[in-house]
Design a protein around this motif. Structure first.
Motif, mmCIF file in Angstrom:
data_model
loop_
_atom_site.group_PDB
_atom_site.id
_atom_site.type_symbol
_atom_site.label_atom_id
_atom_site.label_comp_id
_atom_site.label_asym_id
_atom_site.label_seq_id
_atom_site.Cartn_x
_atom_site.Cartn_y
_atom_site.Cartn_z
ATOM 1 N N ASP A 82 17.853 -26.730 18.484
ATOM 2 C CA ASP A 82 17.518 -27.968 19.242
ATOM 3 C C ASP A 82 19.075 -28.667 19.479
ATOM 4 N N THR A 83 18.830 -29.797 20.159
ATOM 5 C CA THR A 83 20.121 -30.568 20.578
ATOM 6 C C THR A 83 20.388 -31.242 19.073
ATOM 7 N N GLY A 84 21.674 -30.877 18.535
ATOM 8 C CA GLY A 84 22.391 -31.416 17.492
ATOM 9 C C GLY A 84 22.046 -30.225 16.226
ATOM 10 N N TRP A 85 21.532 -29.221 16.565
ATOM 11 C CA TRP A 85 21.167 -28.414 15.153
ATOM 12 C C TRP A 85 21.657 -26.945 15.395
ATOM 13 N N LEU A 86 22.101 -26.299 14.297
ATOM 14 C CA LEU A 86 22.387 -24.895 14.338
ATOM 15 C C LEU A 86 21.243 -24.102 13.615
ATOM 16 N N PHE A 87 20.847 -22.883 13.758
ATOM 17 C CA PHE A 87 20.182 -22.083 12.565
ATOM 18 C C PHE A 87 21.116 -21.072 12.221
ATOM 19 N N GLY A 88 21.140 -20.689 11.158
ATOM 20 C CA GLY A 88 22.155 -19.649 10.155
ATOM 21 C C GLY A 88 21.148 -19.016 9.544
ATOM 22 N N TYR A 89 21.418 -17.531 9.628
ATOM 23 C CA TYR A 89 20.454 -16.563 8.715
ATOM 24 C C TYR A 89 21.712 -15.909 7.990
ATOM 25 N N THR A 90 21.281 -15.136 6.677
ATOM 26 C CA THR A 90 22.067 -14.652 5.873
ATOM 27 C C THR A 90 21.241 -13.731 5.120
ATOM 28 N N GLU A 91 21.590 -12.771 4.656
ATOM 29 C CA GLU A 91 20.982 -11.716 3.778
ATOM 30 C C GLU A 91 22.084 -11.722 2.367
ATOM 31 N N ASP A 92 23.174 -12.476 2.305
ATOM 32 C CA ASP A 92 23.882 -12.167 1.362
ATOM 33 C C ASP A 92 23.762 -13.240 0.208
ATOM 34 N N ARG A 93 23.322 -12.518 -1.031
ATOM 35 C CA ARG A 93 22.687 -13.515 -2.015
ATOM 36 C C ARG A 93 23.787 -14.322 -2.475
ATOM 37 N N ASP A 94 25.219 -14.245 -2.664
ATOM 38 C CA ASP A 94 26.150 -15.059 -2.896
ATOM 39 C C ASP A 94 26.367 -16.150 -2.207
ATOM 40 N N LEU A 95 26.257 -15.949 -0.730
ATOM 41 C CA LEU A 95 26.248 -17.020 0.237
ATOM 42 C C LEU A 95 25.121 -17.852 -0.146
ATOM 43 N N ILE A 96 23.974 -17.330 -0.205
ATOM 44 C CA ILE A 96 22.713 -18.031 -0.289
ATOM 45 C C ILE A 96 22.904 -19.090 -1.652
ATOM 46 N N ARG A 97 23.441 -18.454 -2.731
ATOM 47 C CA ARG A 97 23.560 -19.353 -3.686
ATOM 48 C C ARG A 97 24.755 -20.440 -3.447
ATOM 49 N N LYS A 98 25.696 -20.238 -2.982
ATOM 50 C CA LYS A 98 26.836 -20.950 -2.581
ATOM 51 C C LYS A 98 26.266 -22.078 -1.519
ATOM 52 N N ILE A 99 25.566 -21.781 -0.586
ATOM 53 C CA ILE A 99 24.938 -22.951 0.285
ATOM 54 C C ILE A 99 23.979 -23.802 -0.417
ATOM 55 N N LYS A 100 22.981 -23.392 -1.299
ATOM 56 C CA LYS A 100 22.271 -24.086 -2.034
ATOM 57 C C LYS A 100 22.875 -25.044 -3.124
ATOM 58 N N ARG A 101 23.875 -24.637 -3.682
ATOM 59 C CA ARG A 101 24.754 -25.237 -4.527
ATOM 60 C C ARG A 101 25.453 -26.602 -3.929
ATOM 61 N N TYR A 102 26.301 -26.256 -2.836
ATOM 62 C CA TYR A 102 27.089 -27.349 -1.977
ATOM 63 C C TYR A 102 26.491 -27.742 -0.867
ATOM 64 N N LYS A 103 25.764 -27.448 -0.286
ATOM 65 C CA LYS A 103 25.214 -27.942 1.138
ATOM 66 C C LYS A 103 23.763 -28.248 0.886
ATOM 67 N N LYS A 104 23.534 -29.591 0.385
ATOM 68 C CA LYS A 104 22.353 -30.055 0.075
ATOM 69 C C LYS A 104 21.516 -30.371 1.476
ATOM 70 N N ASP A 105 22.359 -30.928 2.440
ATOM 71 C CA ASP A 105 21.976 -31.313 3.693
ATOM 72 C C ASP A 105 21.349 -30.183 4.614
ATOM 73 N N TRP A 106 21.744 -28.928 4.311
ATOM 74 C CA TRP A 106 21.340 -27.835 4.993
ATOM 75 C C TRP A 106 19.989 -27.398 4.414
ATOM 76 N N LYS A 107 19.068 -27.423 5.325
ATOM 77 C CA LYS A 107 17.438 -27.382 4.961
ATOM 78 C C LYS A 107 17.363 -25.723 5.351
ATOM 79 N N ILE A 108 16.254 -25.076 4.148
ATOM 80 C CA ILE A 108 15.715 -23.842 4.254
ATOM 81 C C ILE A 108 14.506 -23.940 5.040
ATOM 82 N N THR A 109 14.561 -23.258 6.420
ATOM 83 C CA THR A 109 13.567 -23.188 7.405
ATOM 84 C C THR A 109 12.495 -21.948 7.184
ATOM 85 N N ALA A 110 13.207 -21.049 6.378
ATOM 86 C CA ALA A 110 12.383 -19.784 6.190
ATOM 87 C C ALA A 110 12.972 -18.680 5.261
ATOM 88 N N ASP A 111 12.345 -18.163 4.486
ATOM 89 C CA ASP A 111 12.479 -17.044 3.580
ATOM 90 C C ASP A 111 11.945 -15.867 4.057
#
Length: 78
Positions: free
Chosen positions: A12-41
């Protein structure tokens, strides 16, 4: 050979979606990017295989660096 899939695309306007299968990247995002919301597992045989994040457009450059890709302009959804 293991291929780790990372993608970014505009939502949508003002948003991006990002998808990753990299477990280390998932952990890094969860640790440092609290304003990035998980929309799907995504699961296969009861195991987590990928996570989709909703990212504010203001953090596009940060997202591109973390995911190691540039925004996919042709693809609007998975």
């Amino acid at each position: 050979m293991i291929v780790i899939k990372n993608e970014l695309w505009k939502c949508d306007t003002g948003w991006l979606f990002g998808y990753t299968e990299d477990r280390d990247l998932i952990r890094k995002i969860k640790r440092y990017k609290k304003d990035w919301k998980i929309t799907a597992d995504y699961f296969r045989n009861g195991r987590l295989i990928g996570v989709q994040f909703k990212i504010p457009i203001e953090q596009r450059r940060s997202a591109e660096r973390m995911f190691g890709v540039t925004e996919n302009k042709e693809k609007q959804a998975i």
